[in-house]
Write a protein that holds these residues in place. Structure first.
Motif, PDB file in Angstrom:
ATOM      1  N   LYS A   1       0.840  -1.201   0.000  1.00  0.00           N
ATOM      2  CA  LYS A   1       0.000   0.000   0.000  1.00  0.00           C
ATOM      3  C   LYS A   1       0.878   1.256   0.000  1.00  0.00           C
ATOM      4  O   LYS A   1       0.615   2.214  -0.726  1.00  0.00           O
ATOM      5  CB  LYS A   1      -0.921  -0.036   1.218  1.00  0.00           C
ATOM      6  N   LEU A   2       1.951   1.242   0.809  1.00  0.00           N
ATOM      7  CA  LEU A   2       2.865   2.383   0.834  1.00  0.00           C
ATOM      8  C   LEU A   2       3.594   2.529  -0.506  1.00  0.00           C
ATOM      9  O   LEU A   2       3.771   3.644  -1.001  1.00  0.00           O
ATOM     10  CB  LEU A   2       3.883   2.243   1.965  1.00  0.00           C
ATOM     11  N   ARG A   3       4.033   1.413  -1.089  1.00  0.00           N
ATOM     12  CA  ARG A   3       4.710   1.482  -2.399  1.00  0.00           C
ATOM     13  C   ARG A   3       3.780   2.053  -3.466  1.00  0.00           C
ATOM     14  O   ARG A   3       4.210   2.836  -4.311  1.00  0.00           O
ATOM     15  CB  ARG A   3       5.190   0.090  -2.824  1.00  0.00           C
ATOM     16  N   ASP A   4       2.507   1.648  -3.431  1.00  0.00           N
ATOM     17  CA  ASP A   4       1.530   2.158  -4.402  1.00  0.00           C
ATOM     18  C   ASP A   4       1.336   3.664  -4.231  1.00  0.00           C
ATOM     19  O   ASP A   4       1.267   4.409  -5.213  1.00  0.00           O
ATOM     20  CB  ASP A   4       0.179   1.442  -4.249  1.00  0.00           C
ATOM     21  N   GLU A   5       1.247   4.118  -2.975  1.00  0.00           N
ATOM     22  CA  GLU A   5       1.089   5.552  -2.720  1.00  0.00           C
ATOM     23  C   GLU A   5       2.321   6.318  -3.195  1.00  0.00           C
ATOM     24  O   GLU A   5       2.204   7.376  -3.805  1.00  0.00           O
ATOM     25  CB  GLU A   5       0.853   5.816  -1.231  1.00  0.00           C
TER      26      GLU A   5
ATOM     27  N   LEU B   1       2.420   9.256  -5.981  1.00  0.00           N
ATOM     28  CA  LEU B   1       2.941  10.593  -5.677  1.00  0.00           C
ATOM     29  C   LEU B   1       4.046  10.990  -6.645  1.00  0.00           C
ATOM     30  O   LEU B   1       4.064  12.115  -7.155  1.00  0.00           O
ATOM     31  CB  LEU B   1       3.474  10.646  -4.240  1.00  0.00           C
ATOM     32  N   LYS B   2       4.965  10.073  -6.921  1.00  0.00           N
ATOM     33  CA  LYS B   2       6.109  10.390  -7.776  1.00  0.00           C
ATOM     34  C   LYS B   2       5.738  10.497  -9.246  1.00  0.00           C
ATOM     35  O   LYS B   2       6.261  11.352  -9.960  1.00  0.00           O
ATOM     36  CB  LYS B   2       7.195   9.317  -7.625  1.00  0.00           C
ATOM     37  N   ASN B   3       4.849   9.614  -9.708  1.00  0.00           N
ATOM     38  CA  ASN B   3       4.586   9.531 -11.145  1.00  0.00           C
ATOM     39  C   ASN B   3       3.320  10.224 -11.615  1.00  0.00           C
ATOM     40  O   ASN B   3       3.144  10.423 -12.805  1.00  0.00           O
ATOM     41  CB  ASN B   3       4.563   8.060 -11.579  1.00  0.00           C
ATOM     42  N   GLU B   4       2.443  10.597 -10.678  1.00  0.00           N
ATOM     43  CA  GLU B   4       1.217  11.286 -11.082  1.00  0.00           C
ATOM     44  C   GLU B   4       1.106  12.667 -10.425  1.00  0.00           C
ATOM     45  O   GLU B   4       0.941  13.664 -11.108  1.00  0.00           O
ATOM     46  CB  GLU B   4      -0.006  10.417 -10.750  1.00  0.00           C
ATOM     47  N   GLN B   5       1.196  12.698  -9.088  1.00  0.00           N
ATOM     48  CA  GLN B   5       1.009  13.970  -8.391  1.00  0.00           C
ATOM     49  C   GLN B   5       2.138  14.961  -8.655  1.00  0.00           C
ATOM     50  O   GLN B   5       1.881  16.124  -8.952  1.00  0.00           O
ATOM     51  CB  GLN B   5       0.874  13.732  -6.877  1.00  0.00           C
TER      52      GLN B   5
ATOM     53  N   GLY C   1       7.203  16.133   1.074  1.00  0.00           N
ATOM     54  CA  GLY C   1       7.319  15.677   2.459  1.00  0.00           C
ATOM     55  C   GLY C   1       6.769  14.273   2.636  1.00  0.00           C
ATOM     56  O   GLY C   1       7.368  13.438   3.323  1.00  0.00           O
ATOM     57  N   ARG C   2       5.633  14.000   1.998  1.00  0.00           N
ATOM     58  CA  ARG C   2       5.026  12.661   2.089  1.00  0.00           C
ATOM     59  C   ARG C   2       5.904  11.623   1.385  1.00  0.00           C
ATOM     60  O   ARG C   2       6.052  10.503   1.874  1.00  0.00           O
ATOM     61  CB  ARG C   2       3.608  12.683   1.499  1.00  0.00           C
ATOM     62  N   ILE C   3       6.502  11.992   0.259  1.00  0.00           N
ATOM     63  CA  ILE C   3       7.413  11.079  -0.439  1.00  0.00           C
ATOM     64  C   ILE C   3       8.573  10.707   0.481  1.00  0.00           C
ATOM     65  O   ILE C   3       8.916   9.525   0.627  1.00  0.00           O
ATOM     66  CB  ILE C   3       7.923  11.704  -1.762  1.00  0.00           C
TER      67      ILE C   3
ATOM     68  N   GLU D   1       9.348   6.949   1.940  1.00  0.00           N
ATOM     69  CA  GLU D   1      10.647   6.327   1.652  1.00  0.00           C
ATOM     70  C   GLU D   1      11.368   5.949   2.946  1.00  0.00           C
ATOM     71  O   GLU D   1      11.969   4.878   3.038  1.00  0.00           O
ATOM     72  CB  GLU D   1      11.510   7.251   0.794  1.00  0.00           C
ATOM     73  N   ALA D   2      11.280   6.792   3.972  1.00  0.00           N
ATOM     74  CA  ALA D   2      11.911   6.495   5.259  1.00  0.00           C
ATOM     75  C   ALA D   2      11.246   5.283   5.912  1.00  0.00           C
ATOM     76  O   ALA D   2      11.938   4.396   6.435  1.00  0.00           O
ATOM     77  CB  ALA D   2      11.830   7.710   6.180  1.00  0.00           C
ATOM     78  N   LYS D   3       9.925   5.228   5.865  1.00  0.00           N
ATOM     79  CA  LYS D   3       9.215   4.089   6.458  1.00  0.00           C
ATOM     80  C   LYS D   3       9.574   2.789   5.748  1.00  0.00           C
ATOM     81  O   LYS D   3       9.811   1.769   6.403  1.00  0.00           O
ATOM     82  CB  LYS D   3       7.699   4.311   6.393  1.00  0.00           C
ATOM     83  N   LEU D   4       9.607   2.835   4.427  1.00  0.00           N
ATOM     84  CA  LEU D   4       9.934   1.616   3.681  1.00  0.00           C
ATOM     85  C   LEU D   4      11.378   1.182   3.904  1.00  0.00           C
ATOM     86  O   LEU D   4      11.674  -0.011   3.957  1.00  0.00           O
ATOM     87  CB  LEU D   4       9.646   1.801   2.185  1.00  0.00           C
ATOM     88  N   SER D   5      12.283   2.144   4.062  1.00  0.00           N
ATOM     89  CA  SER D   5      13.692   1.784   4.266  1.00  0.00           C
ATOM     90  C   SER D   5      13.910   1.178   5.650  1.00  0.00           C
ATOM     91  O   SER D   5      14.861   0.436   5.863  1.00  0.00           O
ATOM     92  CB  SER D   5      14.610   2.988   4.058  1.00  0.00           C
ATOM     93  N   ASN D   6      13.015   1.464   6.597  1.00  0.00           N
ATOM     94  CA  ASN D   6      13.123   0.914   7.948  1.00  0.00           C
ATOM     95  C   ASN D   6      12.084  -0.173   8.216  1.00  0.00           C
ATOM     96  O   ASN D   6      11.906  -0.579   9.358  1.00  0.00           O
ATOM     97  CB  ASN D   6      12.974   2.029   8.983  1.00  0.00           C
ATOM     98  N   ALA D   7      11.413  -0.628   7.166  1.00  0.00           N
ATOM     99  CA  ALA D   7      10.349  -1.615   7.345  1.00  0.00           C
ATOM    100  C   ALA D   7      10.918  -3.015   7.549  1.00  0.00           C
ATOM    101  O   ALA D   7      11.868  -3.422   6.879  1.00  0.00           O
ATOM    102  CB  ALA D   7       9.420  -1.613   6.131  1.00  0.00           C
ATOM    103  N   GLN D   8      10.331  -3.705   8.497  1.00  0.00           N
ATOM    104  CA  GLN D   8      10.595  -5.130   8.674  1.00  0.00           C
ATOM    105  C   GLN D   8       9.321  -5.795   8.161  1.00  0.00           C
ATOM    106  O   GLN D   8       8.324  -5.888   8.881  1.00  0.00           O
ATOM    107  CB  GLN D   8      10.843  -5.461  10.140  1.00  0.00           C
TER     108      GLN D   8
END
Length: 160
Positions: free
Chosen positions: A13-17, A21-25, A60-62, A66-73
């Motif tokens: 879900k986070l990757r989709d968001e 954000l990067k490719n549309e917004q 800011g949301r991007i 990215e920070a959450k995904l880089s620290n995701a277990q």
């Protein structure tokens, strides 16, 4: 920074968001800034300032995602040791021993929690009371509303 537990669904879900954000917004905002800039004086150009504010929020949301995904277990619930114990990602059905009401919850990460659909944060009082317990256990959970006596009816290791 500590690792943040997350289910496969939560990470996707986070990757989709992030992708949206990067490719549309982001391209839409850049275009809106360029169009507003073409209108001239930037000091009193509300469209320009609104687009810049939107850009700041988006960037800011991007960074946050990215920070959450880089620290995701990322935890695949289907690959856990299925010994009947309540752990992160499991789906638990409990019976409130006072009201005879059954409730089913999946224990998920903070970002995935949505009480309305039965996903509760692993850091919530209910989840903390259930962690490590097994099917058939009767326990007392301290909640903000007081103590609740429950019986664990089932523990399932579902991916959805």
């Amino acid at each position: 920074m500590a690792l943040v537990p997350m289910t496969l669904r939560g990470a996707q879900k986070l990757r989709d968001e992030l992708d949206e954000l990067k490719n549309e917004q982001r391209p839409k905002i850049i275009k809106a800034i360029a169009e507003a800039r073409a209108h001239g004086d930037l000091k009193e150009n509300a469209e320009y300032h609104a687009a810049r504010d939107q850009q700041g929020f988006c960037e800011g949301r991007i960074q946050e995602i990215e920070a959450k995904l880089s620290n995701a277990q990322i935890i695949d619930v289907s690959k856990l040791n299925q010994d009947g114990r309540v752990v992160f990602g499991t789906t638990v059905t409990i019976l409130n021993l006072d009201t005879e009401e059954e409730q089913t919850y999946q224990l998920v990460g903070d970002d995935e929690a949505d009480f309305k659909i039965g996903r509760i944060s692993v850091n919530s009082p209910i989840a903390r009371g259930l962690i490590g317990k097994s099917e058939g256990d009767e326990i007392t959970i301290q909640t903000p509303g007081g103590k609740v006596d429950v019986e664990i009816l089932s523990v399932k290791y579902l991916t959805e």
